[in-house]
Design a protein around this motif. Structure first.
Motif, short mmCIF file in Angstrom:
data_model
loop_
_atom_site.label_atom_id
_atom_site.label_comp_id
_atom_site.label_asym_id
_atom_site.label_seq_id
_atom_site.Cartn_x
_atom_site.Cartn_y
_atom_site.Cartn_z
N ILE A 230 -47.71 3.65 37.33
CA ILE A 230 -47.86 4.94 36.64
C ILE A 230 -46.56 5.32 35.94
O ILE A 230 -46.58 5.78 34.78
N ARG A 231 -45.43 5.12 36.60
CA ARG A 231 -44.14 5.40 35.94
C ARG A 231 -43.97 4.51 34.72
O ARG A 231 -43.45 4.94 33.69
N GLY A 232 -44.41 3.25 34.82
CA GLY A 232 -44.34 2.34 33.68
C GLY A 232 -45.19 2.82 32.52
O GLY A 232 -44.77 2.75 31.35
N ILE A 233 -46.37 3.31 32.82
CA ILE A 233 -47.25 3.84 31.77
C ILE A 233 -46.61 5.06 31.12
O ILE A 233 -46.61 5.19 29.89
N LYS A 234 -46.03 5.93 31.93
CA LYS A 234 -45.35 7.11 31.38
C LYS A 234 -44.23 6.67 30.45
O LYS A 234 -44.06 7.22 29.35
N GLY A 235 -43.46 5.67 30.86
CA GLY A 235 -42.38 5.15 30.02
C GLY A 235 -42.90 4.59 28.72
O GLY A 235 -42.27 4.75 27.67
N MET A 236 -44.04 3.92 28.77
CA MET A 236 -44.63 3.38 27.55
C MET A 236 -45.01 4.50 26.58
O MET A 236 -44.77 4.39 25.37
N VAL A 237 -45.57 5.59 27.10
CA VAL A 237 -45.93 6.73 26.25
C VAL A 237 -44.67 7.34 25.65
O VAL A 237 -44.61 7.64 24.45
N GLU A 238 -43.64 7.50 26.49
CA GLU A 238 -42.39 8.08 26.02
C GLU A 238 -41.74 7.23 24.93
O GLU A 238 -41.05 7.75 24.06
N LYS A 239 -41.97 5.91 24.98
CA LYS A 239 -41.37 5.00 24.00
C LYS A 239 -42.32 4.68 22.85
O LYS A 239 -42.09 3.75 22.08
N ASP A 240 -43.40 5.48 22.75
CA ASP A 240 -44.37 5.30 21.66
C ASP A 240 -44.94 3.89 21.59
O ASP A 240 -45.09 3.31 20.51
N PRO B 53 -53.27 0.13 22.59
CA PRO B 53 -53.96 -0.88 23.41
C PRO B 53 -53.10 -1.42 24.56
O PRO B 53 -53.62 -1.72 25.64
N ASP B 54 -51.79 -1.51 24.35
CA ASP B 54 -50.91 -1.97 25.42
C ASP B 54 -50.91 -0.97 26.58
O ASP B 54 -50.93 -1.36 27.76
N ILE B 55 -50.91 0.32 26.26
CA ILE B 55 -50.95 1.36 27.29
C ILE B 55 -52.30 1.32 28.01
O ILE B 55 -52.37 1.39 29.23
N LEU B 56 -53.37 1.19 27.23
CA LEU B 56 -54.70 1.16 27.83
C LEU B 56 -54.87 0.00 28.81
O LEU B 56 -55.49 0.15 29.87
#
Length: 101
Positions: free
Chosen positions: A34-44, A48-51
């Motif tokens: 979940i922290r990794g997903i949050k980081g992905m959102v923060e880094k734009d 599909p990678d986030i999904l």
């Protein structure tokens, strides 16, 4: 450990050290995902990678649920049925209905 302490009907369960460790390790991995997903959102990151990562986190949560449910059935439900506490079956049915939404 007394039999009553193991019964889920009191909404409390003492777990073995192995069961406890396994559940906590699974949750720690999920928390990291979940922290990794949050980081992905923060880094734009690309949607599909986030999904894909969200799907992996969902699969990990489903796996956690399967392990916890199996442990519950093998201990609490079985013990309560043997003790004549048939209402535990109704509780299990309600939980399964919620899990299958």
């Amino acid at each position: 450990m007394q039999e009553e302490e193991m019964c889920c009907c009191h909404k409390h369960k003492e777990r073995s050290e192995k069961e406890y460790r396994d559940l906590i390790n699974r949750l720690n991995r999920i928390e990291g995902q979940i922290r990794g997903i949050k980081g992905m959102v923060e880094k734009d990151a690309y949607c599909p990678d986030i999904l894909i990562q969200v799907a992996a986190a969902n699969a990990a949560l489903n796996s956690f649920n399967k392990v916890l449910l199996a442990n519950h059935i093998k201990t609490c439900v079985t013990d309560d049925i043997r003790a004549g506490k048939e209402e535990t079956v109704d509780e299990l049915v309600k939980v399964l209905q919620k899990l299958m939404k």
